[in-house]
Write an enzyme that holds these catalytic residues in place. Structure first.
Site, mmCIF file in Angstrom:
data_model
loop_
_atom_site.group_PDB
_atom_site.id
_atom_site.type_symbol
_atom_site.label_atom_id
_atom_site.label_comp_id
_atom_site.label_asym_id
_atom_site.label_seq_id
_atom_site.Cartn_x
_atom_site.Cartn_y
_atom_site.Cartn_z
ATOM 1 N N ALA A 120 0.858 -1.181 0.000
ATOM 2 C CA ALA A 120 0.000 0.000 0.000
ATOM 3 C C ALA A 120 0.892 1.228 0.000
ATOM 4 O O ALA A 120 1.887 1.290 0.729
ATOM 5 C CB ALA A 120 -0.916 0.016 1.216
ATOM 6 N N LYS A 126 10.597 13.036 4.486
ATOM 7 C CA LYS A 126 10.104 12.253 3.351
ATOM 8 C C LYS A 126 10.830 12.716 2.094
ATOM 9 O O LYS A 126 10.677 13.860 1.663
ATOM 10 C CB LYS A 126 8.593 12.400 3.192
ATOM 11 C CG LYS A 126 8.019 11.493 2.106
ATOM 12 C CD LYS A 126 6.501 11.464 2.150
ATOM 13 C CE LYS A 126 5.943 10.525 1.086
ATOM 14 N NZ LYS A 126 6.425 9.139 1.236
ATOM 15 N N HIS A 134 4.107 16.841 3.287
ATOM 16 C CA HIS A 134 4.651 15.885 4.241
ATOM 17 C C HIS A 134 5.788 16.527 5.033
ATOM 18 O O HIS A 134 6.230 17.632 4.736
ATOM 19 C CB HIS A 134 5.173 14.632 3.527
ATOM 20 C CG HIS A 134 4.092 13.673 3.132
ATOM 21 N ND1 HIS A 134 3.387 13.795 1.951
ATOM 22 C CD2 HIS A 134 3.598 12.587 3.763
ATOM 23 C CE1 HIS A 134 2.508 12.809 1.870
ATOM 24 N NE2 HIS A 134 2.613 12.062 2.958
#
Length: 243
Positions: free
Chosen positions: A100, A139, A135
């Site tokens: 995912a 990241k 984010h």
């Protein structure tokens, strides 16, 4: 279950904390520094691997686990150019793999909303989309894997949008109107925000997901590991949530 955490950054640590609350046993915590020091025999003692590392190492991590017969749940993004090849390998070797780009229940409901809204907007040519993701500064990939999933789903449903393009500023203009503009911002301490706007000359609408912490992502990864146990094949959140 006996679980190996492959990657021990922010997500790995949050997953570790929640696994203890659910009485699962973490038997190894692999990082870039110690992964080669943990033997294959040690890893074979596990029932499941949860992997959150980096795109440049993800495939090698997966292959090691597949060779040992270990099911893998992964949330590493940025490697999906190799998806078809890897999925075929898992299926050929009767492995077990769950991927995912985002394990949040809310985000996966957003995916479903995005697909439905895109079908409607395919018949509303006066509206043009824009995707914004925000984010934390840790990241490194941009746009996020979640944003890419949103973009790909939209492109599949909207005939007039042919591709997406990363832009530097949220309000940057894309001359080619068949392109979905995607902007990425890195601001601490944001765990994750995704906004999809459809704008016309007279109004606009927006669907969005805003994460308040990493807990939802970690809970989703653990739920995926529990769901994957005993299954063979390649799976994702749509399978687990029956969306």
């Amino acid at each position: 279950m006996k679980i190996v955490l492959y990657g021990y950054g922010r997500m790995g640590q949050e997953i570790d904390r929640l696994l203890k609350e659910k009485d699962h046993d973490v038997i190894a915590r692999l990082t870039a520094e110690n992964a080669e020091q943990v033997s294959d025999d040690e890893l074979r003692q596990a029932d499941m691997v949860i992997e959150f590392t980096r795109p440049e190492t993800a495939i090698a991590n997966y292959k090691r686990c597949l060779s040992l017969g270990l099911p893998v749940v992964s949330g590493t993004t940025g490697w999906l150019d190799h998806w078809d090849e890897w999925a075929s390998e898992v299926e050929a070797k009767e492995g077990s793999f769950f991927y995912a780009s985002n394990f949040s229940l809310g985000v996966n409901l957003l995916f479903a909303l995005n697909r439905q809204l895109a079908k409607w907007m395919n018949r509303q040519p006066d509206y043009n989309p824009r995707l914004i993701e925000i984010h934390h500064t840790g990241k490194l990939d941009a746009p996020s894997g979640t944003a890419i999933s949103i973009a790909k789903d939209l492109i599949e449903e909207v005939d007039r949008i042919e591709d997406w393009a990363l832009v530097n500023e949220p309000e940057s203009a894309i001359e080619h109107n068949h392109i979905l503009p995607v902007s990425s911002e890195r601001i601490d301490p944001t765990p994750g925000t995704h906004k999809l706007r459809w704008a016309s000359a007279i109004d606009e609408l927006e669907i969005s997901h805003i994460a308040h912490s990493r807990v939802g992502f970690a809970q989703g990864a653990i739920a995926a590991a529990e769901w994957l146990s005993g299954r063979v094949g390649v799976f994702g959140m749509e399978d687990m949530l029956n969306l």
